[in-house]
Design an enzyme around this catalytic site. Structure first.
Site, PDB file in Angstrom:
ATOM      1  N   HIS A  96      -8.181  -6.984  -9.085  1.00  0.00           N
ATOM      2  CA  HIS A  96      -7.372  -7.302  -7.903  1.00  0.00           C
ATOM      3  C   HIS A  96      -7.402  -8.806  -7.637  1.00  0.00           C
ATOM      4  O   HIS A  96      -8.410  -9.468  -7.876  1.00  0.00           O
ATOM      5  CB  HIS A  96      -7.933  -6.564  -6.682  1.00  0.00           C
ATOM      6  CG  HIS A  96      -6.948  -6.414  -5.567  1.00  0.00           C
ATOM      7  ND1 HIS A  96      -6.565  -7.458  -4.757  1.00  0.00           N
ATOM      8  CD2 HIS A  96      -6.260  -5.335  -5.139  1.00  0.00           C
ATOM      9  CE1 HIS A  96      -5.680  -7.029  -3.868  1.00  0.00           C
ATOM     10  NE2 HIS A  96      -5.479  -5.747  -4.070  1.00  0.00           N
ATOM     11  N   ARG A 110     -14.168   6.962  -3.231  1.00  0.00           N
ATOM     12  CA  ARG A 110     -14.195   6.838  -1.765  1.00  0.00           C
ATOM     13  C   ARG A 110     -13.282   7.920  -1.190  1.00  0.00           C
ATOM     14  O   ARG A 110     -12.588   8.597  -1.951  1.00  0.00           O
ATOM     15  CB  ARG A 110     -13.733   5.436  -1.314  1.00  0.00           C
ATOM     16  CG  ARG A 110     -12.331   5.057  -1.743  1.00  0.00           C
ATOM     17  CD  ARG A 110     -11.984   3.631  -1.316  1.00  0.00           C
ATOM     18  NE  ARG A 110     -10.675   3.217  -1.810  1.00  0.00           N
ATOM     19  CZ  ARG A 110     -10.129   2.007  -1.578  1.00  0.00           C
ATOM     20  NH1 ARG A 110     -10.799   1.104  -0.864  1.00  0.00           N
ATOM     21  NH2 ARG A 110      -8.932   1.696  -2.043  1.00  0.00           N
ATOM     22  N   TRP A 163      -3.280  -2.270  -8.410  1.00  0.00           N
ATOM     23  CA  TRP A 163      -2.915  -0.852  -8.465  1.00  0.00           C
ATOM     24  C   TRP A 163      -1.426  -0.610  -8.744  1.00  0.00           C
ATOM     25  O   TRP A 163      -1.001   0.542  -8.779  1.00  0.00           O
ATOM     26  CB  TRP A 163      -3.288  -0.164  -7.148  1.00  0.00           C
ATOM     27  CG  TRP A 163      -2.951  -0.952  -5.912  1.00  0.00           C
ATOM     28  CD1 TRP A 163      -3.842  -1.699  -5.184  1.00  0.00           C
ATOM     29  CD2 TRP A 163      -1.675  -1.115  -5.282  1.00  0.00           C
ATOM     30  NE1 TRP A 163      -3.190  -2.307  -4.124  1.00  0.00           N
ATOM     31  CE2 TRP A 163      -1.861  -1.964  -4.153  1.00  0.00           C
ATOM     32  CE3 TRP A 163      -0.392  -0.645  -5.552  1.00  0.00           C
ATOM     33  CZ2 TRP A 163      -0.817  -2.339  -3.305  1.00  0.00           C
ATOM     34  CZ3 TRP A 163       0.655  -1.023  -4.708  1.00  0.00           C
ATOM     35  CH2 TRP A 163       0.430  -1.856  -3.597  1.00  0.00           C
ATOM     36  N   ASN A 215     -11.459   3.072   7.123  1.00  0.00           N
ATOM     37  CA  ASN A 215     -10.538   2.268   6.308  1.00  0.00           C
ATOM     38  C   ASN A 215      -9.368   3.133   5.843  1.00  0.00           C
ATOM     39  O   ASN A 215      -9.579   4.139   5.160  1.00  0.00           O
ATOM     40  CB  ASN A 215     -11.285   1.729   5.080  1.00  0.00           C
ATOM     41  CG  ASN A 215     -10.438   0.724   4.310  1.00  0.00           C
ATOM     42  OD1 ASN A 215     -10.295  -0.432   4.713  1.00  0.00           O
ATOM     43  ND2 ASN A 215      -9.830   1.198   3.241  1.00  0.00           N
ATOM     44  N   GLU A 216      -8.173   2.767   6.266  1.00  0.00           N
ATOM     45  CA  GLU A 216      -6.953   3.446   5.777  1.00  0.00           C
ATOM     46  C   GLU A 216      -7.115   4.961   5.756  1.00  0.00           C
ATOM     47  O   GLU A 216      -7.307   5.557   4.685  1.00  0.00           O
ATOM     48  CB  GLU A 216      -6.571   2.947   4.376  1.00  0.00           C
ATOM     49  CG  GLU A 216      -6.187   1.476   4.336  1.00  0.00           C
ATOM     50  CD  GLU A 216      -5.497   1.064   3.039  1.00  0.00           C
ATOM     51  OE1 GLU A 216      -4.796   0.037   3.048  1.00  0.00           O
ATOM     52  OE2 GLU A 216      -5.631   1.807   2.029  1.00  0.00           O
ATOM     53  N   GLU A 236      -5.058  -6.652   6.003  1.00  0.00           N
ATOM     54  CA  GLU A 236      -5.182  -6.917   4.574  1.00  0.00           C
ATOM     55  C   GLU A 236      -3.810  -7.315   4.021  1.00  0.00           C
ATOM     56  O   GLU A 236      -2.804  -6.735   4.415  1.00  0.00           O
ATOM     57  CB  GLU A 236      -5.645  -5.672   3.804  1.00  0.00           C
ATOM     58  CG  GLU A 236      -7.030  -5.180   4.111  1.00  0.00           C
ATOM     59  CD  GLU A 236      -7.396  -3.963   3.251  1.00  0.00           C
ATOM     60  OE1 GLU A 236      -8.358  -3.277   3.590  1.00  0.00           O
ATOM     61  OE2 GLU A 236      -6.678  -3.696   2.262  1.00  0.00           O
ATOM     62  N   GLU A 268     -12.046  -2.231  -8.647  1.00  0.00           N
ATOM     63  CA  GLU A 268     -10.962  -3.180  -8.320  1.00  0.00           C
ATOM     64  C   GLU A 268     -11.221  -4.584  -8.870  1.00  0.00           C
ATOM     65  O   GLU A 268     -10.862  -5.587  -8.252  1.00  0.00           O
ATOM     66  CB  GLU A 268     -10.734  -3.188  -6.804  1.00  0.00           C
ATOM     67  CG  GLU A 268     -10.242  -1.831  -6.285  1.00  0.00           C
ATOM     68  CD  GLU A 268     -10.225  -1.728  -4.774  1.00  0.00           C
ATOM     69  OE1 GLU A 268      -9.168  -1.375  -4.229  1.00  0.00           O
ATOM     70  OE2 GLU A 268     -11.276  -2.021  -4.147  1.00  0.00           O
ATOM     71  N   GLN A 269     -11.795  -4.653 -10.054  1.00  0.00           N
ATOM     72  CA  GLN A 269     -12.153  -5.963 -10.640  1.00  0.00           C
ATOM     73  C   GLN A 269     -10.911  -6.844 -10.843  1.00  0.00           C
ATOM     74  O   GLN A 269     -10.968  -8.064 -10.708  1.00  0.00           O
ATOM     75  CB  GLN A 269     -12.833  -5.756 -11.988  1.00  0.00           C
ATOM     76  CG  GLN A 269     -14.216  -5.127 -11.888  1.00  0.00           C
ATOM     77  CD  GLN A 269     -14.722  -4.674 -13.247  1.00  0.00           C
ATOM     78  OE1 GLN A 269     -13.996  -3.992 -13.965  1.00  0.00           O
ATOM     79  NE2 GLN A 269     -15.950  -5.064 -13.592  1.00  0.00           N
TER      80      GLN A 269
HETATM   81  C1  GLA Z   1      -6.396  -1.029   0.337  1.00  0.00           C
HETATM   82  C2  GLA Z   1      -7.852  -0.889   0.758  1.00  0.00           C
HETATM   83  C3  GLA Z   1      -8.748  -1.949   0.222  1.00  0.00           C
HETATM   84  C4  GLA Z   1      -8.391  -2.250  -1.210  1.00  0.00           C
HETATM   85  C5  GLA Z   1      -6.943  -2.698  -1.253  1.00  0.00           C
HETATM   86  C6  GLA Z   1      -6.478  -3.054  -2.629  1.00  0.00           C
HETATM   87  O1  GLA Z   1      -5.569  -1.543   1.202  1.00  0.00           O
HETATM   88  O2  GLA Z   1      -8.006  -0.863   2.162  1.00  0.00           O
HETATM   89  O3  GLA Z   1     -10.075  -1.469   0.277  1.00  0.00           O
HETATM   90  O4  GLA Z   1      -8.545  -1.115  -1.985  1.00  0.00           O
HETATM   91  O5  GLA Z   1      -6.138  -1.646  -0.849  1.00  0.00           O
HETATM   92  O6  GLA Z   1      -5.153  -3.500  -2.604  1.00  0.00           O
END
Ligand code: GLA
Length: 712
Positions: A401, A160, A358, A198-199, A350, A398-399
C-alpha cells in the site's frame, strides 16, 4: 442424556441454558434502548475545534502504528511528520493484542508514551478502539465471539473483522477495552477524539444474530399475522407459524425479510457503536469527539449510514480512488453524501497516499493529484484529511500500500507533496475556520430504496450510483454546490429537491414531500419512484404511490430496456437507456415535457417526463434514464424554474469551485481537474492566497492547480 448423571443434574443444566438464552434474547433489546438515551453530550464542534495551540484547525493527519515499531524509532517518525506540517495521528485501532495481551490484563503505558511524544511535536491524537481485530487468545478461548459467514462457517484468526457483532461476550470485551482506554486517556489534553473500531463491515450468521433478528422482528410486528400479511407469505407457502422459523437471509429471500434484515444489521452496528460510546463518554472529556470511519468508498450500503452516524459527534470516511484517477463528480458526491450524514462538516479519516494495494490495478495518482484530492475534500466540507498510512508494516497483508515514508523510514517522493498540503492547510486554517458549504439544491438519498432496487434490479445495467451521478453532475456544474441528504430531513431551505430513485415512499414521507412542494419547493422524482411501501411491498396505487395524486399522473408500466429509445420534447432530443416508464397524465394541468419515439410499440409517442404545479411549488417525474446531454438540459430547466443561482459564476471546462461560508465570510476553493493550465476570470476581484498573494480578478491555475479565494 447421559444416564450416569442424576436427573436433577440435567434439569439444572437445561434450566441454566434456558436462562442464558433468555438473557441473549432479552438483554440486547433493553440494552438497545438504555444505551441510546444515556449518552452524556459532547461539546466537540468539527468546524470550530478546540485544539492545543500550534495545531491548525484545518488538520493534515496520518494513520500511525507505533505498536509495529521499536519505541526508539517513534521520535524520528514524529519529527518527519511535524516537518511536513502533519498535526494529527490516528493510533490504536488495530492494537488489541498489545493493549490487552491477556484477558483483562491491560498495557496502556506504551500508548501513553506515544501520545506524549506526539504532543512534543505538536501532533494531536485520535485513538481508535481496537475492536475490528480481536486478539488470538480471545477467539481461541471463546469461539463464540467469532463471526459465522453466510454458509455457516466460523471465521478464523489471522485476518481482521473475524468477530460476531452480536456476540454478547464479544460486546462485553469491546466495552471493557474501550472503558480501559477512556479511563486512561479520557482527559489527556493531547487526545482530541476517538474512532470506534474500523470500517464496520461484515454482518454475521451465528446463533446470537439469528435469535436477535427474530426478537427484533417480534418487537416490530408484534404478531406473526402482521408479519405474514406485510411480507405476503402466502406466496410460495412462506407463512411462519413461529418466530424461530424465520431465517437470516441477505440475498435470495422475501423482499420484506431482506429489507428488515438490512434495517436490523444497521441497528446492530449502531448498538455495537453505542456500547463503546457509553464506555467512552462515561470517562472522557466532552471536548473529545467520537466518530467511526466509514469505508466502502463512501457509497457502501452494507448498513444504513444515517442510523449509524446518528449517535456520533462527527462523520468521517475513508476516501480512496483505487484504480484510475480522481473523478471530481464521484469523489465530490461522496463527500457531499458523508457531509449529509450529520449535515455538518466531516473528516476524511483515511485517503490514499498515491496508491492503494487492493485495486485490480493499484496505479498511483499523478503528481499534484493527491494535493488536488485533499483540497477537494476541504472544499466539500472536510476539516481534516488524513493519509493511510505513514509507513507500511515490514510484514502483513498491506505491504504494497502507498505510504509517506519507505521501508527504510525515510521519505518517499510523495512526501514533498504532502508537506506542501500541510503548509497550505496551516496557512489557510484561520480563513476556513467555522465555514461550511451551503446549497440551494438537495439530492435525496435513501438506503432503503437502494436496497429495495438492488434486491430486484430487473436490469443488470441499472447502476444506482450512476443514476445519482447522472443528476449530480449537471446540477453541480450549474449550481456549484449540492447537498446529498436523507429524505426525512427538513427541506425548506432548498429551492430544488431531486430524488433519483426513491423506490420506497411511505405515507409519512409522502406527506413530508407534499408539504415541501406546497410551501414552494420543486420536487423532481426519477425512475422507479414510489413503487413500494415501507414493508417493501408493492404500493397498490401505482407509482409514484402517495405522490401520484399531486403529480396528476402515474406510471402505467415500467420497461427494462435492451436498446436505447429515442426521447424528445422541451429539453431537446436524445435517448433513454436501461430503464423507461410509460407515464400518463390524469389531470388537465399535468404537463408532458418529453415523449418517447418509436421503440417497443408500448412506449411510442408516450409521455416520458411530466410536471405539475403543486401549491406554491412543483413536482416533476422523469420516467427514464436519459443521456448526459438531455440530463444537462433537464438540469438547466430544473434550476431555472426553481430559481437556483450558481454560487460563483461561469467557469472553464474542468474547473470545479467549492464555496464555504460563515456569517460575513465567504471562501471559494478553485480546483483545476485538467492536466493543462487554465485561466479563470473571477465574478469580481477577490483575495487570492495560493497561486499568488493579493487582490485579483483573474488567475491562472496550473495543471491540477488549486486556489483559495477570500471574497470580501
Ligand atoms: C481501509 C482500512 C485500512 C486499510 C486501508 C487500505 O480503509 O480502514 O485499515 O486497510 O483500507 O486502503
Amino acid at each position: 442424556m447421559n444416564k450416569s448423571r442424576p436427573f436433577v443434574f440435567w434439569n439444572v443444566a437445561i434450566a441454566r441454558r434456558v436462562v442464558f438464552l433468555a438473557i441473549c434474547w432479552i438483554m440486547p433489546a433493553q440494552a438497545l434502548a438504555q444505551t441510546a438515551n444515556r449518552q452524556p453530550v459532547s461539546t466537540a464542534n468539527p468546524s470550530d475545534p478546540s485544539y492545543p495551540p500550534d495545531v491548525p484547525t484545518l488538520l493534515l493527519g496520518v494513520a500511525w502504528y507505533p505498536e509495529q515499531w521499536p519505541e526508539s524509532r517513534w521520535e524520528e517518525d514524529l519529527r518527519l511528520m511535524e516537518a511536513a506540517q502533519i498535526h494529527m495521528v490516528r493510533v490504536g485501532e488495530f492494537a488489541w493484542s498489545r493493549i490487552e495481551p491477556e484477558e483483562a490484563k491491560y498495557d496502556l503505558e506504551w500508548l501513553e508514551q506515544a501520545i506524549a511524544l506526539a504532543a512534543k511535536h505538536h501532533i494531536v491524537v485520535v485513538l481508535g478502539t481496537p475492536t475490528d481485530a480481536p486478539p488470538a487468545w480471545m477467539t481461541q478461548k471463546y469461539p463464540d465471539v467469532l463471526r459465522v459467514n453466510e454458509n455457516g462457517r466460523p471465521d478464523e484468526h489471522g485476518n481482521r473483522r473475524q468477530f460476531s457483532y452480536t456476540s454478547p461476550r464479544f460486546r462485553r470485551f469491546c466495552r471493557a477495552v474501550a472503558e480501559q482506554m477512556a479511563m486512561r486517556f479520557g482527559h489527556n489534553p493531547n487526545v482530541i477524539g476517538w474512532q470506534i473500531g474500523n470500517e464496520f463491515s461484515f454482518d454475521s450468521y451465528d446463533i446470537y444474530t439469528r435469535q436477535q433478528f427474530q426478537q427484533w422482528l417480534k418487537a416490530k410486528y408484534r404478531t406473526l399475522d402482521s408479519l405474514n400479511q406485510h411480507w405476503t407469505t402466502a406466496y410460495w407457502s412462506q407463512a411462519y407459524d413461529n418466530w424461530d422459523e424465520i431465517p437470516l437471509e441477505d440475498t435470495r429471500g422475501n423482499p420484506g425479510l431482506l429489507l428488515d434484515h438490512k434495517r436490523f444489521v444497521s441497528e446492530v452496528w449502531r448498538d455495537f457503536e453505542n456500547d463503546q460510546i457509553t464506555a467512552l463518554r462515561t470517562h472522557a472529556d466532552p471536548r473529545q469527539f467520537i466518530t467511526t470511519n466509514i469505508g466502502g468508498l463512501g457509497w457502501s450500503d452494507r448498513w444504513e449510514h444515517y442510523t449509524v452516524a446518528q449517535p456520533l459527534d462527527l462523520a468521517s470516511w475513508d476516501d480512496y480512488v483505487g484504480q484510475g484517477h480522481l473523478d471530481p463528480y464521484k469523489d465530490g458526491a461522496m463527500h457531499d453524501l458523508i457531509r449529509g450524514l450529520k449535515r455538518k462538516n466531516f473528516w476524511v479519516m483515511e485517503t490514499q497516499p498515491g496508491f492503494v494495494n487492493w485495486a485490480a490495478v493499484s496505479n498511483s495518482l499523478d503528481q499534484d493529484e493527491v494535493r488536488l484530492m485533499a483540497w477537494e475534500a476541504v472544499g466539500h466540507g472536510a476539516e481534516t484529511v488524513s493519509y493511510w498510512q505513514w509507513r507500511s508494516a515490514l510484514n502483513g497483508q498491506e505491504q504494497y500500500h502507498g505510504a509517506i515514508v519507505g521501508p527504510d523510514g525515510t521519505p518517499v517522493p510523495l512526501y514533498s507533496e504532502i508537506r506542501q498540503i500541510g503548509q497550505e492547510f496551516a496557512r489557510m486554517a484561520p480563513k476556513l475556520r467555522d465555514t461550511v458549504p451551503i446549497s440551494e439544491i438537495a439530492i435525496l438519498h435513501s438506503y432503503e430504496s437502494r436496497w429495495a432496487i438492488d434486491f430486484q434490479l430487473h436490469n443488470q445495467h441499472y447502476d444506482q450510483q450512476q443514476v445519482l451521478l447522472d443528476y449530480y453532475r449537471p446540477l453541480r456544474d450549474l449550481a456549484q454546490s449540492v447537498d446529498i441528504v436523507s429524505p426525512d430531513v427538513p427541506l425548506n431551505s432548498y429551492k430544488l429537491v431531486v430524488a433519483p430513485d426513491l423506490n420506497l415512499i411511505s405515507g409519512d414521507l409522502g406527506r413530508h414531500l407534499l408539504e415541501y412542494m406546497k410551501n414552494g419547493g420543486h420536487l423532481v422524482l426519477g425512475p422507479r419512484s414510489g413503487m413500494k411501501d415501507a414493508y417493501n411491498a408493492l404500493d397498490s396505487r401505482r407509482q409514484p404511490g402517495p405522490l401520484a395524486e399531486p403529480l396528476g399522473g402515474r406510471v402505467e408500466q415500467f420497461y427494462a430496456l435492451e436498446n436505447d429509445v429515442p426521447v424528445s420534447g422541451q429539453w431537446g432530443g436524445g435517448k433513454a437507456s436501461v430503464w423507461a416508464e410509460l407515464l400518463s397524465t390524469r389531470t388537465s394541468d399535468a404537463q408532458v415535457l418529453m415523449r418517447y419515439g418509436a421503440s417497443n410499440g408500448w412506449l411510442d409517442g408516450q409521455p416520458a417526463v411530466i410536471t405539475r404545479v403543486v401549491g406554491k411549488g412543483r413536482i416533476t417525474y422523469i420516467g427514464a434514464i436519459l443521456d448526459p446531454a438531455l440530463m444537462a438540459a433537464a438540469a438547466g430547466w430544473m434550476v431555472k424554474v426553481s430559481g437556483v443561482r450558481p454560487v460563483f459564476g461561469p467557469l472553464p471546462e474542468g474547473v470545479e469551485v467549492c464555496r464555504r461560508v460563515a456569517n460575513q465570510r465567504t471562501v471559494f476553493i478553485l480546483l483545476n481537474h485538467a492536466r493543462q493550465p487554465v485561466q479563470v476570470s473571477l465574478p469580481h476581484p477577490m483575495q487570492a492566497e495560493i497561486t499568488t498573494n493579493g487582490e485579483v480578478s483573474a488567475i491562472t491555475l496550473p495543471a491540477f492547480g488549486v486556489e483559495v479565494l477570500e471574497d470580501h
